[in-house]
Each structure stands twice: as C-alpha cells, then as structure tokens.
Scaffold this motif. Structure first.
Motif, PDB file in Angstrom:
ATOM      1  N   CYS A 319       0.711  -1.114  -0.043  1.00 53.90           N
ATOM      2  CA  CYS A 319       0.077   0.070  -0.056  1.00 53.90           C
ATOM      3  C   CYS A 319       0.976   1.182  -0.006  1.00 53.90           C
ATOM      4  O   CYS A 319       0.666   2.391  -0.587  1.00 53.90           O
ATOM      5  CB  CYS A 319      -0.906   0.216   1.207  1.00 53.90           C
ATOM      6  N   ILE A 320       1.962   1.258   0.784  1.00 51.42           N
ATOM      7  CA  ILE A 320       2.829   2.328   0.759  1.00 51.42           C
ATOM      8  C   ILE A 320       3.596   2.708  -0.356  1.00 51.42           C
ATOM      9  O   ILE A 320       3.587   3.851  -0.924  1.00 51.42           O
ATOM     10  CB  ILE A 320       3.864   2.294   1.956  1.00 51.42           C
ATOM     11  N   TYR A 321       3.935   1.698  -1.081  1.00 53.94           N
ATOM     12  CA  TYR A 321       4.783   2.054  -2.304  1.00 53.94           C
ATOM     13  C   TYR A 321       4.165   1.737  -3.860  1.00 53.94           C
ATOM     14  O   TYR A 321       4.777   1.350  -4.504  1.00 53.94           O
ATOM     15  CB  TYR A 321       5.977   0.990  -2.187  1.00 53.94           C
ATOM     16  N   THR A 322       2.704   1.620  -3.418  1.00 59.38           N
ATOM     17  CA  THR A 322       2.043   1.404  -4.889  1.00 59.38           C
ATOM     18  C   THR A 322       1.353   3.086  -4.880  1.00 59.38           C
ATOM     19  O   THR A 322       0.488   3.455  -4.095  1.00 59.38           O
ATOM     20  CB  THR A 322       0.926   0.439  -4.912  1.00 59.38           C
ATOM     21  N   GLU A 323       1.640   3.793  -6.032  1.00 54.33           N
ATOM     22  CA  GLU A 323       1.227   5.080  -6.354  1.00 54.33           C
ATOM     23  C   GLU A 323      -0.070   4.997  -6.962  1.00 54.33           C
ATOM     24  O   GLU A 323      -0.808   6.179  -6.998  1.00 54.33           O
ATOM     25  CB  GLU A 323       2.187   5.638  -6.932  1.00 54.33           C
ATOM     26  N   ALA A 324      -0.201   3.964  -7.759  1.00 48.81           N
ATOM     27  CA  ALA A 324      -1.393   3.818  -8.582  1.00 48.81           C
ATOM     28  C   ALA A 324      -2.086   2.522  -8.801  1.00 48.81           C
ATOM     29  O   ALA A 324      -1.021   1.604  -8.875  1.00 48.81           O
ATOM     30  CB  ALA A 324      -1.539   4.814  -9.603  1.00 48.81           C
ATOM     31  N   GLY A 325      -3.259   2.310  -9.038  1.00 51.01           N
ATOM     32  CA  GLY A 325      -3.525   0.688  -9.290  1.00 51.01           C
ATOM     33  C   GLY A 325      -3.990   0.250  -8.189  1.00 51.01           C
ATOM     34  O   GLY A 325      -4.919   0.698  -7.678  1.00 51.01           O
ATOM     35  N   GLU A 326      -3.573  -0.886  -7.996  1.00 58.90           N
ATOM     36  CA  GLU A 326      -4.213  -1.954  -6.889  1.00 58.90           C
ATOM     37  C   GLU A 326      -3.502  -2.827  -6.091  1.00 58.90           C
ATOM     38  O   GLU A 326      -2.228  -2.914  -6.657  1.00 58.90           O
ATOM     39  CB  GLU A 326      -5.503  -2.752  -7.381  1.00 58.90           C
ATOM     40  N   VAL A 327      -3.715  -3.136  -5.019  1.00 58.85           N
ATOM     41  CA  VAL A 327      -3.161  -4.101  -4.525  1.00 58.85           C
ATOM     42  C   VAL A 327      -4.125  -5.296  -4.128  1.00 58.85           C
ATOM     43  O   VAL A 327      -5.016  -5.047  -3.402  1.00 58.85           O
ATOM     44  CB  VAL A 327      -2.548  -3.757  -2.982  1.00 58.85           C
ATOM     45  N   ALA A 328      -3.726  -6.472  -4.751  1.00 56.94           N
ATOM     46  CA  ALA A 328      -4.480  -7.853  -4.331  1.00 56.94           C
ATOM     47  C   ALA A 328      -3.973  -8.654  -3.436  1.00 56.94           C
ATOM     48  O   ALA A 328      -2.712  -9.041  -3.684  1.00 56.94           O
ATOM     49  CB  ALA A 328      -4.776  -8.302  -5.979  1.00 56.94           C
ATOM     50  N   VAL A 329      -5.016  -9.079  -2.818  1.00 63.46           N
ATOM     51  CA  VAL A 329      -4.652 -10.214  -1.794  1.00 63.46           C
ATOM     52  C   VAL A 329      -5.603 -11.442  -2.134  1.00 63.46           C
ATOM     53  O   VAL A 329      -6.565 -11.389  -2.366  1.00 63.46           O
ATOM     54  CB  VAL A 329      -4.919  -9.765  -0.261  1.00 63.46           C
ATOM     55  N   ARG A 330      -4.727 -12.760  -2.170  1.00 65.69           N
ATOM     56  CA  ARG A 330      -5.613 -13.909  -2.321  1.00 65.69           C
ATOM     57  C   ARG A 330      -4.654 -14.948  -1.596  1.00 65.69           C
ATOM     58  O   ARG A 330      -3.772 -14.831  -1.215  1.00 65.69           O
ATOM     59  CB  ARG A 330      -5.708 -14.362  -3.707  1.00 65.69           C
ATOM     60  N   TYR A 331      -5.656 -15.912  -1.170  1.00 63.20           N
ATOM     61  CA  TYR A 331      -4.890 -17.173  -0.511  1.00 63.20           C
ATOM     62  C   TYR A 331      -5.761 -18.549  -0.612  1.00 63.20           C
ATOM     63  O   TYR A 331      -7.033 -18.524  -0.835  1.00 63.20           O
ATOM     64  CB  TYR A 331      -5.111 -16.975   1.183  1.00 63.20           C
ATOM     65  N   GLN A 332      -4.972 -19.358  -0.833  1.00 61.77           N
ATOM     66  CA  GLN A 332      -5.413 -20.898  -1.155  1.00 61.77           C
ATOM     67  C   GLN A 332      -4.403 -21.757  -1.114  1.00 61.77           C
ATOM     68  O   GLN A 332      -3.139 -21.364  -1.331  1.00 61.77           O
ATOM     69  CB  GLN A 332      -6.230 -20.730  -2.630  1.00 61.77           C
ATOM     70  N   ALA A 333      -4.584 -23.187  -1.095  1.00 63.34           N
ATOM     71  CA  ALA A 333      -3.894 -24.220  -1.245  1.00 63.34           C
ATOM     72  C   ALA A 333      -2.341 -23.926  -0.212  1.00 63.34           C
ATOM     73  O   ALA A 333      -1.089 -23.848  -0.658  1.00 63.34           O
ATOM     74  CB  ALA A 333      -3.135 -24.450  -2.287  1.00 63.34           C
ATOM     75  N   ARG A 334      -2.620 -23.332   1.172  1.00 64.28           N
ATOM     76  CA  ARG A 334      -1.550 -23.025   1.787  1.00 64.28           C
ATOM     77  C   ARG A 334      -0.562 -21.990   1.463  1.00 64.28           C
ATOM     78  O   ARG A 334       0.662 -22.036   1.618  1.00 64.28           O
ATOM     79  CB  ARG A 334      -0.793 -24.316   2.481  1.00 64.28           C
ATOM     80  N   GLN A 335      -1.230 -21.162   0.536  1.00 60.79           N
ATOM     81  CA  GLN A 335      -0.279 -19.926   0.132  1.00 60.79           C
ATOM     82  C   GLN A 335      -0.976 -18.747   0.234  1.00 60.79           C
ATOM     83  O   GLN A 335      -2.289 -18.824  -0.154  1.00 60.79           O
ATOM     84  CB  GLN A 335       0.192 -20.219  -1.436  1.00 60.79           C
ATOM     85  N   LEU A 336      -0.325 -17.566   0.544  1.00 63.28           N
ATOM     86  CA  LEU A 336      -0.900 -16.133   0.552  1.00 63.28           C
ATOM     87  C   LEU A 336      -0.351 -15.583  -0.541  1.00 63.28           C
ATOM     88  O   LEU A 336       1.287 -15.530  -0.302  1.00 63.28           O
ATOM     89  CB  LEU A 336      -0.880 -15.766   1.938  1.00 63.28           C
ATOM     90  N   VAL A 337      -0.790 -14.723  -1.308  1.00 66.67           N
ATOM     91  CA  VAL A 337      -0.034 -14.096  -2.522  1.00 66.67           C
ATOM     92  C   VAL A 337      -0.468 -12.536  -2.132  1.00 66.67           C
ATOM     93  O   VAL A 337      -1.680 -12.309  -2.016  1.00 66.67           O
ATOM     94  CB  VAL A 337      -0.462 -14.476  -3.566  1.00 66.67           C
ATOM     95  N   VAL A 338       0.345 -11.616  -2.275  1.00 62.69           N
ATOM     96  CA  VAL A 338       0.118 -10.108  -2.125  1.00 62.69           C
ATOM     97  C   VAL A 338       0.834  -9.319  -3.492  1.00 62.69           C
ATOM     98  O   VAL A 338       2.031  -9.703  -3.556  1.00 62.69           O
ATOM     99  CB  VAL A 338       0.785  -9.436  -0.903  1.00 62.69           C
ATOM    100  N   GLU A 339      -0.072  -8.886  -4.290  1.00 64.35           N
ATOM    101  CA  GLU A 339       0.470  -8.348  -5.708  1.00 64.35           C
ATOM    102  C   GLU A 339      -0.210  -7.027  -5.717  1.00 64.35           C
ATOM    103  O   GLU A 339      -1.100  -6.662  -5.342  1.00 64.35           O
ATOM    104  CB  GLU A 339      -0.313  -9.338  -6.688  1.00 64.35           C
ATOM    105  N   ASP A 340       0.976  -6.257  -6.163  1.00 66.38           N
ATOM    106  CA  ASP A 340       0.796  -4.730  -6.454  1.00 66.38           C
ATOM    107  C   ASP A 340       0.961  -4.385  -7.991  1.00 66.38           C
ATOM    108  O   ASP A 340       1.640  -5.062  -8.410  1.00 66.38           O
ATOM    109  CB  ASP A 340       1.349  -4.062  -5.125  1.00 66.38           C
ATOM    110  N   THR A 341       0.915  -3.176  -8.223  1.00 70.95           N
ATOM    111  CA  THR A 341       1.177  -2.340  -9.479  1.00 70.95           C
ATOM    112  C   THR A 341       2.147  -1.363  -9.221  1.00 70.95           C
ATOM    113  O   THR A 341       2.093  -0.428  -9.939  1.00 70.95           O
ATOM    114  CB  THR A 341      -0.110  -1.964  -9.993  1.00 70.95           C
TER     115      THR A 341
END
Length: 404
Positions: A319-341
C-alpha cells in the motif's frame, strides 16, 4: 553415485587392472617357458639321434618324439627351413625341429598334446585365482567403504537431527572431524542462546517503556477539552507506540525456540481481513484499490501475532509503495499472495532476498525491516517467502506455509 559405491568401484577397478597385468605376465611367462623347453628338448633329441642314425644304429626316441631323415620325412614336413616350426596336421599340433647333417635333411617331431594339457591346468588355476581375488577385492572394498562411510553417515544424521555427535575412534581423521564439529556446534549454540536471551531481555525492557508511553498518550488523548492541534500529535504517538509494541512482541516471539507445531490453529482468512481493514485507509488515501481476490480459507498452526505481522507487513509495504492501481490479496492451497502495481524491487534488494542466509534488514522500495521481518517469520514457522515481478512491473510476494 554414492561415496560408498565410488570407493568400492575404484578398488574393484584397481583389482581388475592388477588381475589383467598379472594374467598377461603369466601368459608371457608360460609361453616363454614352454618355447624354451620345447626348443631345448628337440635340439637335445636331434644331437642324440643324428649320429646314431648315420651309424646305422637303432634310434629310440623318448615318448612323444619321433626322428625322421631323408625319405623317411613325411611329405607335410619336407622342405622346411632350418629351425623350430609349429605345424598342425590332421588336427594334431606338432613342434618340429628341421635341420640337416652332412647334406641330409632331418626333422624331430614332438606332439603338443602334453604341453596343451599343462597349459590348460596352469591357465585354469590362474583363472580360479584371479576370480577369487576379484571377489575378495570386491567384498574387501565394501568393508573398507563401510568403515569410512558409516561414521560419516552417523555424523550427518546427528547433525540433521540436532543431536550430539557420536564419539568416533576410527578412522582418526573422522574422529578429529567429529571433535571439531562438536566444539563448533557447542560454540554456535552458546552464541545463539546468548543472542536469544539478549533479544528476549531487550524486548521485555522495550515493551515496558512502550507500555508507559502508550498509557500516557492514551491518558492525554482521553482528556476533555483538547483541541485538534493537540489531539493530532497524541494520536500519532498512540499509533507509533502501538506499532512499536506489536513489533517488540513479534521480536520477543522470534527470540524463543520455534513452537509452531504446538500453537493453536489460526484462520488465515481472519488474519487477512484484519490486516486489510487496518491498512485500507492508507490505500484509500492514495487512491489505490485494496481488494481480496478469489480465495479458499485454511488454517495455520502458528502464533497469531507472527502470522498477523507477516501478512500485515506485506500488505502495508504494498500500500505504501504503490502510487496507482491496486493491491490484490488472495490465499489458497496453503499459500498467501500479495500482488501490487508498484514499481517493483531494485536489483540489490532482489539479491538480498535470494540470499536466504542473510535476509535484508535495510533496503528501498518498502522492503526494509518489514520484508526482513516477514522473511524471518516465514523461516521461523517452517515456511518460505518468494518474490517475482509481475508482467506490468509490479511485485508479487508469496508466503508458503508449512504443511499440517
């Protein structure tokens, strides 16, 4: 190929080479002795038979040897050059000495059958000895390899299980290695225990001071009549003290021995929901969308504070270092993914992330202590933290939790 098999194979090949050399030497020796004996026997027979035949005396040769002169020479043995010859006539092997006395040719013939029998016996004995030597060498090599490998395997198993290293007497080199490893392990354990005690003591002291600061700030915040100018600094103090207190609590947990398998199950969905709610104002203030992607809930056996810190750090950094776009969070199969633009990570930080032994404690683009702490938490819990750039230049962090 294992070291034991390599030692066995090397010794067996060495034994095979020795067998081949000994066989060649034996063959040349037997053939040389046979040739020398045959030559000597035929020449002695010729020296004895020629003068007796010339004098008209009866020529009685030893068994297996015959003397022929002039027209008595068989057709197949006539016109031979002077010297020793090996001939095969009607399936019979013959040693033939051809010569002449006073212009009269003669031959002395010796059958090879006796020598062939001797050769068969000699070569059979040599073959049996060589095969026995190879078999003995193979088992000896296996015994020697086990003598070297078994202590190494015991050392490896003890190191892997964290148990004290076994006392090794032979071989001497391995005994010295075991002693050196024991001393080094003891020294490292003592250093680790000192660091753990220091981290625990420091965390306790810091938590006490932060509790006092947080309590005083909350008292100030609760006083009636304070204007906005006075409340704003107090709120910042409360927020900073709360975050510092949470960080100290995480450090205190990391200073202890891992006990993730004894911890109560934690719902990762609840952890993510609290972290997203906490950092949603930060993303909203920058116009960045913080959303939850398609997810499948699962539980993790770990201290809730550590899970919350790991997930919260990744979401906060994104959130701090994404100036525009989105931050997507998802979790499944014992994995957590945080993806940003955002703008991705610099090369120096990528190299630090790849070095699992030395996670980055400082960096740019939002890695800093947060990413370092997340990586330490993942290692503590038996999981892993992975990074990969997204096609649009952003970042994707994946926490993989240990299986249940």
């Amino acid at each position: 190929m294992s070291l034991r098999r390599r030692i066995t194979a090397a010794y067996a090949l060495y034994a095979l080479g020795m067998v081949i050399c000994f066989t060649l030497i034996t063959t040349f020796t037997v053939e040389g002795i046979e040739g020398h004996l045959v030559d000597a026997r035929l020449r002695q027979a010729a020296l004895w038979a020629v003068p007796r035949h010339a004098a008209g005396l009866t020529v009685e040769m030893p068994a297996g040897i015959s003397f022929h002169q002039d027209q008595e020479i068989p057709h197949a043995l006539r016109d031979l050059a002077d010297g020793i010859h090996d001939k095969h006539i009607e399936g019979h092997g013959l040693h033939v000495l051809a010569g002449s006395a006073e212009g009269r040719p003669y031959v002395v013939v010796d059958h090879q059958s006796d020598y062939d029998k001797v050769e068969v016996v000699v070569y059979s004995m040599v073959a049996c000895c060589m095969i026995g030597f190879l078999v003995f060498s193979y088992f000896l090599a296996g015994h020697l390899a086990r003598g070297v490998i078994n202590p190494l395997a015991a050392l490896s198993e003890a190191v892997a299980s964290g148990q004290p290293l076994p006392d090794i007497v032979h071989p001497r080199e391995l005994a010295e290695l075991a002693r050196a490893l024991n001393e080094r392990t003891s020294s490292l354990n003592q250093a680790l225990e000192r660091e753990r005690c220091f981290a625990g003591d420091a965390s306790h002291e810091l938590r006490t001071a932060l509790t006092v600061i947080l309590g005083a700030a909350e008292v100030l915040q609760a006083q009636p009549g304070a204007n906005c100018a006075e409340r704003s600094p107090v709120q910042r103090i409360v927020r900073a003290a709360t975050e510092a207190s949470e960080l100290v609590q995480v450090l205190l947990l990391l200073a202890r021995a891992p006990t993730a398998e004894q911890a109560a199950p934690v719902d990762i969905a609840a952890i993510v929901a609290r972290a997203m709610a906490r950092h949603a104002p930060l993303a909203s203030a920058k116009g960045v969308q913080l959303r939850l992607g398609e997810s499948v809930p699962f539980t993790v056996h770990a201290p809730a504070e550590l899970c919350a810190a790991a997930v919260g750090n990744l979401i906060q950094n994104a959130c701090i270092y994404t100036e525009a776009g989105e931050v997507a969070v998802r979790y499944q199969a014992r994995q957590l993914v945080v993806e940003d633009t955002g703008g991705g990570l610099p090369a120096a930080v990528l190299a630090a992330i790849a070095d699992k032994a030395a996670p980055p404690s400082q960096g740019s683009a939002g890695t800093g202590l947060g990413l370092s702490l997340t990586q330490r938490i993942c290692n503590y819990l038996g999981g892993s933290l992975a990074y990969e750039p997204t096609p649009d230049g952003g970042s994707r962090f994946t926490i993989t939790f240990a299986p249940l």
